[in-house]
Design an enzyme around this catalytic site. Structure first.
Site, short mmCIF file in Angstrom:
data_model
loop_
_atom_site.label_atom_id
_atom_site.label_comp_id
_atom_site.label_asym_id
_atom_site.label_seq_id
_atom_site.Cartn_x
_atom_site.Cartn_y
_atom_site.Cartn_z
N GLY A 18 -4.77 -1.71 -0.66
CA GLY A 18 -3.76 -1.21 -1.89
C GLY A 18 -4.71 -0.20 -2.55
CB CYS A 131 2.03 2.08 2.74
SG CYS A 131 0.39 0.83 3.30
CG ASP A 200 -4.75 5.14 -0.18
OD1 ASP A 200 -5.26 4.18 -0.19
OD2 ASP A 200 -3.90 5.52 0.06
CG ASN A 210 -0.09 7.15 0.39
OD1 ASN A 210 -0.52 5.83 0.29
ND2 ASN A 210 1.44 6.10 0.74
C1 RUB Z 1 -2.06 1.11 0.86
C2 RUB Z 1 -1.52 2.58 0.40
C3 RUB Z 1 -1.00 2.47 -0.55
C4 RUB Z 1 -2.80 3.05 -1.84
C5 RUB Z 1 -1.36 2.94 -3.14
O1 RUB Z 1 -3.18 1.37 2.23
O2 RUB Z 1 -2.01 3.79 0.78
O3 RUB Z 1 -0.50 3.36 -0.88
O4 RUB Z 1 -3.30 2.60 -1.50
O5 RUB Z 1 -1.68 1.72 -3.26
P1 RUB Z 1 -3.19 0.18 3.25
P2 RUB Z 1 -1.80 1.43 -4.62
O6 RUB Z 1 -2.96 -1.15 3.01
O7 RUB Z 1 -4.84 0.62 3.82
O8 RUB Z 1 -5.11 -0.23 1.39
O9 RUB Z 1 -0.72 1.63 -5.44
O10 RUB Z 1 -1.55 -0.57 -4.79
O11 RUB Z 1 -2.96 1.85 -5.79
#
Ligand code: RUB
Length: 309
Positions: A18, A131, A200, A210
């Site tokens: 994330g 996700c 992202d 995303n």
């Molecule tokens: C995670 C993903 C999340 C964003 C936002 O992808 O797509 O929707 O990163 O997350 P991965 P946050 O698991 O490949 O990292 O809101 O925590 O920034």
């Protein structure tokens, strides 16, 4: 440094996942560097910090928040190093203090998104997410704390199943959550009131990058007249997109999809996809609920950047 290598390994392996958690890990890497640095002069300390920031920022290509935040953090360190007359150990302490302050500032920002998002969430609504986004789960928890009733459907999110993290986190909090295979989302969309996903990267056109599958969900939402929101700090903006740079989409190891695949089958494992702004009703940000068209100007202000002419 062992701890820094561990952070880098964990980000690459998606054990730290994330965008926010990745960005926070970036700041933690700088804190560890300053704390453990054996540098005896300012130049040495500065180059150690730059080197760690460079290594961490290269871990995942589709993460402008990580790069924006490291840029901010390094700017402060550079100022401190250039202007301070204190001894080197005190300068290291000041940098650690400032970076810790930065983490607290990030926390305040996301808390505002949780508040705005919780207000936008329809009472009694059926909400779909995809996700695992700490920003989105925070909104659900805030709405739950406010006494709002709602149900969440979480897509499992192949190939790494981050949807299971979402489902577990929400269920443990007491929130009504159902996990579906990704392609099952259409069934739930007919009864859905809203989709909320994380982000992202956000481009100057207001498009959203995303987790792969997001753009399909956005299209299905539009077909069913269901509003589609992304919860994102303005730090998710990629300023380079203003100058025509296309957001890089991370391609990961095919083994995540099929470890022992037959040789004659090709697998492309894109981690993210792009959702065009026309499918997005709004961004839930720390400065308020923004249209995809206005996101860039708020983000540029936040990043302290001006559009060059
Ligand atoms: C995670 C993903 C999340 C964003 C936002 O992808 O797509 O929707 O990163 O997350 P991965 P946050 O698991 O490949 O990292 O809101 O925590 O920034």
């Amino acid at each position: 440094m062992k701890e820094i290598n561990e952070i880098i390994r964990d980000i690459k392996a998606v054990r730290i996942q994330g965008a926010r958690n990745v960005a926070k890990a970036g700041i933690r890497a700088l804190i560890i560097t300053a704390k453990k640095s054996k540098a005896t002069d300012k130049e040495e300390l500065h180059s150690e910090l730059i080197e760690v920031a460079r290594k961490v920022s290269e871990t995942r290509p589709t993460e402008p928040m990580l790069r924006n935040i490291l840029e901010d953090a390094l700017r402060f360190a550079a100022m401190e190093i250039a202007s301070s007359n204190e001894d080197i150990e005190k300068i290291k302490e000041n940098i650690v203090e400032e970076e810790e302050k930065y983490l607290r500032k990030m926390r305040k920002g996301v808390e505002r998104i949780w508040e705005y998002g919780a207000k936008v969430l329809p009472t009694g609504g059926n909400i779909i997410t995809h996700c695992h986004s700490s920003t989105v789960t925070g909104i659900f928890k805030k709405a739950y704390d406010m006494g709002k009733e709602f149900k969440v459907v979480a897509c499992e999110t192949r190939p790494l199943y981050q949807g299971r993290i979402t489902a577990k986190e929400l269920a443990n909090y007491g929130i009504d959550v159902t996990l579906t295979v990704d392609m099952g989302v259409s069934r739930y969309m007919k009864k859905a009131d809203m989709v909320i996903v994380g982000a992202d990267a956000i481009t100057s056109m207001g498009d959203l990058i995303n987790k792969i599958g997001t753009s399909t969900i956005a299209r299905i939402a539009r077909m069913n007249d269901v509003s589609f929101f992304s919860a994102a700090e303005t730090y998710k903006f990629d300023p380079l997109t203003i100058y025509g740079v296309r957001e890089k989409i991370e391609v990961r190891d095919y083994k995540e999809v099929w470890e022992k695949k037959p040789k004659n089958i090709k697998i492309e494992n894109y981690a993210f996809d792009a959702t065009a702004s026309r499918y997005i009703n709004g961004y839930l940000t720390e400065v308020g609920v923004l249209s995809p068209q206005s996101f860039w100007s708020f983000a540029m202000k936040k990043l302290g950047k001006e559009v060059g002419v």
